[in-house]
Design a protein around this motif. Structure first.
Motif, PDB file in Angstrom:
ATOM      1  N   LYS A  53      67.738 -49.470  92.701  1.00  0.00           N
ATOM      2  CA  LYS A  53      66.426 -49.261  92.155  1.00  0.00           C
ATOM      3  C   LYS A  53      66.052 -47.979  91.440  1.00  0.00           C
ATOM      4  CE  LYS A  53      64.929 -53.009  94.444  1.00  0.00           C
ATOM      5  NZ  LYS A  53      66.053 -53.911  94.217  1.00  0.00           N
ATOM      6  N   LEU A  54      67.136 -47.648  90.701  1.00  0.00           N
ATOM      7  CA  LEU A  54      67.107 -46.374  89.754  1.00  0.00           C
ATOM      8  C   LEU A  54      66.079 -46.849  88.443  1.00  0.00           C
ATOM      9  CD1 LEU A  54      67.933 -43.647  88.986  1.00  0.00           C
ATOM     10  CD2 LEU A  54      69.839 -44.369  87.735  1.00  0.00           C
ATOM     11  N   GLU A  55      65.100 -46.075  88.510  1.00  0.00           N
ATOM     12  CA  GLU A  55      64.113 -46.517  87.231  1.00  0.00           C
ATOM     13  C   GLU A  55      64.803 -46.521  85.937  1.00  0.00           C
ATOM     14  OE1 GLU A  55      60.199 -44.410  87.555  1.00  0.00           O
ATOM     15  OE2 GLU A  55      61.295 -43.180  89.149  1.00  0.00           O
ATOM     16  N   ALA A  56      64.247 -47.320  85.068  1.00  0.00           N
ATOM     17  CA  ALA A  56      65.038 -47.697  84.102  1.00  0.00           C
ATOM     18  C   ALA A  56      64.731 -46.555  82.751  1.00  0.00           C
ATOM     19  CB  ALA A  56      64.447 -48.808  83.169  1.00  0.00           C
ATOM     20  N   GLY A  57      63.814 -45.672  83.080  1.00  0.00           N
ATOM     21  CA  GLY A  57      63.671 -44.688  82.134  1.00  0.00           C
ATOM     22  C   GLY A  57      63.124 -45.024  80.713  1.00  0.00           C
ATOM     23  N   LEU A  58      63.070 -43.910  79.987  1.00  0.00           N
ATOM     24  CA  LEU A  58      62.571 -44.125  78.714  1.00  0.00           C
ATOM     25  C   LEU A  58      63.681 -44.430  77.483  1.00  0.00           C
ATOM     26  CD1 LEU A  58      60.445 -40.678  78.272  1.00  0.00           C
ATOM     27  CD2 LEU A  58      59.685 -42.945  78.816  1.00  0.00           C
ATOM     28  N   GLU A  59      64.970 -44.500  77.853  1.00  0.00           N
ATOM     29  CA  GLU A  59      65.964 -44.907  77.101  1.00  0.00           C
ATOM     30  C   GLU A  59      67.368 -45.260  78.024  1.00  0.00           C
ATOM     31  OE1 GLU A  59      68.123 -40.940  75.916  1.00  0.00           O
ATOM     32  OE2 GLU A  59      66.032 -40.522  75.505  1.00  0.00           O
ATOM     33  N   PRO A  60      68.289 -45.832  77.392  1.00  0.00           N
ATOM     34  CA  PRO A  60      69.264 -46.501  78.138  1.00  0.00           C
ATOM     35  C   PRO A  60      69.750 -45.160  79.033  1.00  0.00           C
ATOM     36  CG  PRO A  60      69.393 -47.197  75.973  1.00  0.00           C
ATOM     37  CD  PRO A  60      68.439 -46.445  76.106  1.00  0.00           C
ATOM     38  N   TRP A  61      70.328 -45.763  80.175  1.00  0.00           N
ATOM     39  CA  TRP A  61      71.014 -44.723  81.095  1.00  0.00           C
ATOM     40  C   TRP A  61      72.200 -44.276  80.555  1.00  0.00           C
ATOM     41  CZ3 TRP A  61      71.121 -48.703  85.880  1.00  0.00           C
ATOM     42  CH2 TRP A  61      69.850 -48.625  86.255  1.00  0.00           C
ATOM     43  N   ASP A  89      60.196 -37.082  78.311  1.00  0.00           N
ATOM     44  CA  ASP A  89      60.742 -36.569  77.268  1.00  0.00           C
ATOM     45  C   ASP A  89      59.354 -35.760  76.361  1.00  0.00           C
ATOM     46  OD1 ASP A  89      61.419 -35.789  74.525  1.00  0.00           O
ATOM     47  OD2 ASP A  89      62.528 -37.816  74.355  1.00  0.00           O
ATOM     48  N   GLN A  90      59.479 -34.482  76.451  1.00  0.00           N
ATOM     49  CA  GLN A  90      58.238 -33.678  76.035  1.00  0.00           C
ATOM     50  C   GLN A  90      58.926 -32.678  74.665  1.00  0.00           C
ATOM     51  OE1 GLN A  90      56.668 -31.476  79.139  1.00  0.00           O
ATOM     52  NE2 GLN A  90      55.210 -33.255  79.645  1.00  0.00           N
ATOM     53  N   GLY A  91      59.967 -33.479  74.153  1.00  0.00           N
ATOM     54  CA  GLY A  91      60.451 -32.738  72.949  1.00  0.00           C
ATOM     55  C   GLY A  91      61.392 -31.683  73.160  1.00  0.00           C
ATOM     56  N   THR A 130      61.631 -30.422  76.372  1.00  0.00           N
ATOM     57  CA  THR A 130      61.626 -30.405  78.174  1.00  0.00           C
ATOM     58  C   THR A 130      62.012 -31.816  78.414  1.00  0.00           C
ATOM     59  OG1 THR A 130      60.212 -28.691  78.421  1.00  0.00           O
ATOM     60  CG2 THR A 130      60.550 -30.264  80.350  1.00  0.00           C
ATOM     61  N   TYR A 131      62.933 -32.185  79.241  1.00  0.00           N
ATOM     62  CA  TYR A 131      63.159 -33.516  79.668  1.00  0.00           C
ATOM     63  C   TYR A 131      63.149 -33.295  81.279  1.00  0.00           C
ATOM     64  CZ  TYR A 131      65.050 -33.802  75.191  1.00  0.00           C
ATOM     65  OH  TYR A 131      64.974 -34.003  73.593  1.00  0.00           O
ATOM     66  N   GLN A 132      63.283 -34.558  81.930  1.00  0.00           N
ATOM     67  CA  GLN A 132      63.162 -34.660  83.361  1.00  0.00           C
ATOM     68  C   GLN A 132      63.642 -36.110  83.532  1.00  0.00           C
ATOM     69  OE1 GLN A 132      59.202 -33.878  84.755  1.00  0.00           O
ATOM     70  NE2 GLN A 132      59.415 -31.797  84.616  1.00  0.00           N
ATOM     71  N   GLY A 133      64.450 -36.247  84.900  1.00  0.00           N
ATOM     72  CA  GLY A 133      64.746 -37.492  85.249  1.00  0.00           C
ATOM     73  C   GLY A 133      65.620 -37.555  86.693  1.00  0.00           C
ATOM     74  N   THR A 134      66.251 -38.656  86.814  1.00  0.00           N
ATOM     75  CA  THR A 134      66.786 -38.721  87.906  1.00  0.00           C
ATOM     76  C   THR A 134      68.386 -39.007  87.738  1.00  0.00           C
ATOM     77  OG1 THR A 134      64.890 -39.577  89.007  1.00  0.00           O
ATOM     78  CG2 THR A 134      66.842 -40.055  90.118  1.00  0.00           C
ATOM     79  N   THR A 135      69.302 -38.436  88.651  1.00  0.00           N
ATOM     80  CA  THR A 135      70.790 -38.816  88.749  1.00  0.00           C
ATOM     81  C   THR A 135      71.021 -39.466  90.032  1.00  0.00           C
ATOM     82  OG1 THR A 135      71.285 -37.049  87.271  1.00  0.00           O
ATOM     83  CG2 THR A 135      73.145 -37.937  88.587  1.00  0.00           C
ATOM     84  N   LEU A 136      71.550 -40.658  89.872  1.00  0.00           N
ATOM     85  CA  LEU A 136      72.330 -41.259  90.959  1.00  0.00           C
ATOM     86  C   LEU A 136      73.792 -41.144  90.887  1.00  0.00           C
ATOM     87  CD1 LEU A 136      71.534 -43.185  93.262  1.00  0.00           C
ATOM     88  CD2 LEU A 136      72.336 -45.057  92.039  1.00  0.00           C
ATOM     89  N   THR A 137      74.305 -40.641  91.971  1.00  0.00           N
ATOM     90  CA  THR A 137      75.889 -40.270  92.112  1.00  0.00           C
ATOM     91  C   THR A 137      76.553 -41.361  92.850  1.00  0.00           C
ATOM     92  OG1 THR A 137      75.438 -37.896  91.640  1.00  0.00           O
ATOM     93  CG2 THR A 137      77.637 -38.600  92.680  1.00  0.00           C
ATOM     94  N   VAL A 138      77.404 -41.996  92.282  1.00  0.00           N
ATOM     95  CA  VAL A 138      78.140 -43.134  93.186  1.00  0.00           C
ATOM     96  C   VAL A 138      79.540 -42.674  93.248  1.00  0.00           C
ATOM     97  CG1 VAL A 138      78.841 -45.703  92.810  1.00  0.00           C
ATOM     98  CG2 VAL A 138      76.357 -44.783  92.286  1.00  0.00           C
ATOM     99  N   SER A 142      69.281 -37.254  92.912  1.00  0.00           N
ATOM    100  CA  SER A 142      68.761 -35.910  92.862  1.00  0.00           C
ATOM    101  C   SER A 142      67.786 -35.820  91.326  1.00  0.00           C
ATOM    102  CB  SER A 142      69.551 -34.951  92.422  1.00  0.00           C
ATOM    103  OG  SER A 142      70.631 -34.963  91.475  1.00  0.00           O
ATOM    104  N   SER A 143      66.739 -35.226  91.312  1.00  0.00           N
ATOM    105  CA  SER A 143      66.151 -34.962  90.222  1.00  0.00           C
ATOM    106  C   SER A 143      66.677 -34.029  89.563  1.00  0.00           C
ATOM    107  CB  SER A 143      64.614 -34.451  90.824  1.00  0.00           C
ATOM    108  OG  SER A 143      63.979 -35.610  91.370  1.00  0.00           O
ATOM    109  N   TRP A 144      66.465 -33.988  87.999  1.00  0.00           N
ATOM    110  CA  TRP A 144      66.667 -32.932  87.318  1.00  0.00           C
ATOM    111  C   TRP A 144      65.860 -32.640  86.218  1.00  0.00           C
ATOM    112  CZ3 TRP A 144      67.120 -34.188  82.131  1.00  0.00           C
ATOM    113  CH2 TRP A 144      67.088 -35.253  81.604  1.00  0.00           C
ATOM    114  N   SER A 145      65.648 -31.528  85.611  1.00  0.00           N
ATOM    115  CA  SER A 145      64.868 -31.106  84.531  1.00  0.00           C
ATOM    116  C   SER A 145      65.779 -29.965  83.869  1.00  0.00           C
ATOM    117  CB  SER A 145      63.606 -30.547  85.025  1.00  0.00           C
ATOM    118  OG  SER A 145      63.817 -29.333  85.509  1.00  0.00           O
TER     119      SER A 145
END
Length: 158
Positions: free
Chosen positions: A98-106, A129-131, A133-141, A152-155
């Motif tokens: 259930k990793l969120e799709a986000g604003l662009e392809p993973w 995506d604020q130009g 500043t970026y934030q998202g999630t990383t899934l490590t497999v 983890s969350s990242w920014s």
């Protein structure tokens, strides 16, 4: 999306939290995975040449599977010479997780995960995506077993 791995190398990634796994895990050992993960691995076998995805390292801008195996062995990691799962299997696992799709392809790329001492797949989304500043999630497999090692969350600010 090449900036993803450059950010990770630069140490700009900020992580916190961990994810939970849907479904029942098969087995009881540290490498046990859910039936859904097994189905992803079986449905998406690795091809030749092996696709490391959007991987990038400071030493090698076009790494191969052997690049990560060498890093793993040099660091005393485990599973360095296992049968690695494909990039598409990692994508399937991220969807099941259930990793969120986000604003662009993973962004999906192989990486030697020093903190886990394993070669892994990092699947990253961009949620903000604020130009500059970026934030998202990383899934490590885990790149051998398909087990989720972390979420983890990242920014970053450029």
């Amino acid at each position: 999306m090449r900036w993803f791995f450059a950010l990770a190398l630069a140490g700009s990634v900020v992580g916190c939290g961990s994810g939970s796994r849907p479904g029942e895990a098969r087995g009881t050992g540290p490498e046990s995975v859910s039936d859904e993960t097994t189905a992803c691995i079986d449905a998406h076998p690795a091809g030749e040449p092996f696709d490391v995805g959007q991987a990038d390292t400071s030493d090698d801008p076009q790494p191969t599977l052997e690049t990560f195996q060498s890093q793993c062995r040099a660091a005393g990691g485990s599973g360095c010479d296992g049968a690695f799962i494909s990039r598409e299997a990692a994508r399937c696992i991220a969807q099941n997780e259930k990793l969120e799709a986000g604003l662009e392809p993973w962004a999906i790329g192989m990486w030697y995960e020093q903190s886990y001492r394993r070669v892994g797949w990092e699947i990253q989304n961009v949620l903000v995506d604020q130009g500059s500043t970026y934030q998202g999630t990383t899934l490590t497999v885990d790149a051998v077993s398909g087990r989720v090692l972390g979420r983890s969350s990242w920014s970053t600010t450029q």
